[in-house]
Design a protein around this motif. Structure first.
Motif, PDB file in Angstrom:
ATOM      1  N   ALA A   6       0.961  -1.211  -0.069  1.00 53.70           N
ATOM      2  CA  ALA A   6      -0.007   0.124   0.040  1.00 53.70           C
ATOM      3  C   ALA A   6       0.893   1.310  -0.112  1.00 53.70           C
ATOM      4  O   ALA A   6       2.160   1.074   0.347  1.00 53.70           O
ATOM      5  CB  ALA A   6      -0.753  -0.227   1.263  1.00 53.70           C
ATOM      6  N   MET A   7       0.275   2.353  -0.276  1.00 47.92           N
ATOM      7  CA  MET A   7       0.994   3.772  -0.339  1.00 47.92           C
ATOM      8  C   MET A   7       1.542   3.837   0.972  1.00 47.92           C
ATOM      9  O   MET A   7       1.103   3.681   2.065  1.00 47.92           O
ATOM     10  CB  MET A   7       0.198   4.662  -0.708  1.00 47.92           C
ATOM     11  N   GLU A   8       3.213   4.049   1.106  1.00 50.46           N
ATOM     12  CA  GLU A   8       3.739   4.341   2.262  1.00 50.46           C
ATOM     13  C   GLU A   8       3.374   5.771   2.831  1.00 50.46           C
ATOM     14  O   GLU A   8       3.281   6.828   2.007  1.00 50.46           O
ATOM     15  CB  GLU A   8       5.047   4.395   2.179  1.00 50.46           C
ATOM     16  N   LYS A   9       3.277   5.881   3.963  1.00 47.84           N
ATOM     17  CA  LYS A   9       3.008   7.235   4.749  1.00 47.84           C
ATOM     18  C   LYS A   9       4.325   7.295   5.483  1.00 47.84           C
ATOM     19  O   LYS A   9       4.814   6.566   6.245  1.00 47.84           O
ATOM     20  CB  LYS A   9       1.986   7.152   5.717  1.00 47.84           C
ATOM     21  N   PHE A  27       8.384   7.635  -5.360  1.00 46.03           N
ATOM     22  CA  PHE A  27       7.537   6.593  -5.464  1.00 46.03           C
ATOM     23  C   PHE A  27       5.970   7.057  -4.684  1.00 46.03           C
ATOM     24  O   PHE A  27       6.254   7.943  -4.168  1.00 46.03           O
ATOM     25  CB  PHE A  27       7.996   5.156  -4.644  1.00 46.03           C
ATOM     26  N   PRO A  28       5.062   6.409  -4.944  1.00 44.15           N
ATOM     27  CA  PRO A  28       3.926   6.957  -4.232  1.00 44.15           C
ATOM     28  C   PRO A  28       3.810   6.842  -2.850  1.00 44.15           C
ATOM     29  O   PRO A  28       4.319   5.898  -2.231  1.00 44.15           O
ATOM     30  CB  PRO A  28       2.936   6.024  -4.793  1.00 44.15           C
ATOM     31  N   HIS A  29       3.570   7.863  -2.357  1.00 41.27           N
ATOM     32  CA  HIS A  29       3.604   8.148  -0.717  1.00 41.27           C
ATOM     33  C   HIS A  29       2.875   9.287  -0.258  1.00 41.27           C
ATOM     34  O   HIS A  29       2.454  10.182  -1.187  1.00 41.27           O
ATOM     35  CB  HIS A  29       5.258   8.330  -0.411  1.00 41.27           C
ATOM     36  N   GLN A  30       2.492   9.139   0.934  1.00 44.04           N
ATOM     37  CA  GLN A  30       2.121  10.510   1.820  1.00 44.04           C
ATOM     38  C   GLN A  30       3.188  10.915   2.503  1.00 44.04           C
ATOM     39  O   GLN A  30       3.664  10.302   3.311  1.00 44.04           O
ATOM     40  CB  GLN A  30       0.684  10.060   2.515  1.00 44.04           C
TER      41      GLN A  30
END
Length: 321
Positions: A6-9, A27-30
């Motif tokens: 899942a998207m990393e926070k 990379f996709p992240h919050q």
């Protein structure tokens, strides 16, 4: 291969501790950052984080055990004494630190302190403020001794990347360099000098090693008793390496020639510290800034994100856990 997840926070707990252009991971992240984080805020802020960034915020066992989703601790520093590394290993949390980013800025700070003390800069500045030069009978003052670094002996306690960089500068100044063996070692490695002998022979001792149970109070009353009365102690590593009470006594008694420190046992010293009030011309204290040149902080920030990206791609680097 990139991990399927899942998207990393990513939560940066003390972003004000670095002044740099911090790029965001590719990379996709919050991304969430906080200028500073108090102890009671750590768990709530990391509750749903998978990656925590900390410079000096404490991540002890009792905190890590409340964070089941945490996968990585990215330490924005070389020292990791604020993170429970053993607990990270037990919980399969990757921990990475920053390596060799301050190999220019810390050695420069070491030599700033060394030069200022060997040449009695603070004492001469005080004389000028008191009008001593203005009243002098000749063109210069001889009120304090001035000593060269050239021909003097430097003892390096710790010979990692920073210690080696200090050695290179010392050799350029014409100093003799002793690489100091571990305290209490029964076997002396080739090229190293026995701990006690190095203390007795050195004109300057410079500390470049991590703080851990074995190195805490490495330098205390016994060690000051071995040093030359003219010797200098330089500490840009960790305050706890030196028994501050013993240092205070040694300086006040003239047992050593002086000291230059960039660190204290507790930082920031909110409850005070006797060294803060030590008004002696042979003692210089700076507020933990040896590492903090703009160039060094940018290198740190770039490597920090490199570490996070390497972890995401399944090839962690600079691992300490």
């Amino acid at each position: 291969m990139t991990r399927v997840a899942a998207m990393e926070k990513i939560v940066f707990l003390d972003s004000d501790s670095i002044i740099a252009d911090i790029r965001r991971p590719a990379f996709p992240h919050q991304w969430v950052d906080y200028p500073a984080t108090a102890p009671d805020q750590v768990v709530p802020r990391l509750a749903d984080a998978s990656i925590a960034i900390t410079n000096k915020v404490m991540l002890r066992r009792e905190i890590l055990e409340q964070l089941p989703g945490l996968k990585m601790v990215a330490v924005a520093a070389t020292g990791t004494d604020n993170v429970d590394i053993a607990c990270c290993r037990e919980r399969n949390i990757v921990a990475s630190n920053i390596r060799n980013y301050s190999v220019h800025t810390v050695p420069e700070h070491v030599f700033m302190l060394m030069l200022a003390l060997r040449r009695n800069m603070l004492a001469f500045r005080a004389d000028l403020r008191d009008g001593a030069w203005q009243r002098a009978d000749q063109f210069c003052l001889f009120t304090h001794p001035v000593r060269d670094l050239h021909g003097s002996t430097l003892g390096l306690i710790g010979h990692g990347a920073i210690g080696q960089a200090v050695q290179r500068l010392a050799l350029a100044f014409g100093m003799k360099v002793l690489i100091v063996e571990h305290k209490g070692a029964t076997t002396i490695r080739p090229g190293y000098t026995d701990f006690d002998s190095a203390l007795q022979e050195s004109d300057v001792l410079s500390l470049h090693l991590p703080l851990n149970p074995k190195t805490r109070h490495l330098i205390g009353a016994r060690e000051f008793g071995l040093m030359k009365s003219s010797a200098l102690l330089i500490n840009t590593a960790r305050g706890g390496l030196v028994d501050e009470s013993a240092l205070l006594d040694a300086l006040r008694a003239g047992q050593i020639g002086g000291a230059g420190f960039d660190v204290l046992d507790t930082e920031p010293p909110r409850q005070g510290n006797p060294l803060l009030d030590l008004d002696l011309p042979n003692f210089i204290l700076t507020p933990h800034i040896a590492w903090s040149s703009r160039e060094a902080m940018q290198t740190l920030a770039d490597q920090l994100i490199d570490n996070i990206e390497a972890f995401f791609h399944g090839t962690p680097q600079n691992r300490v856990a």
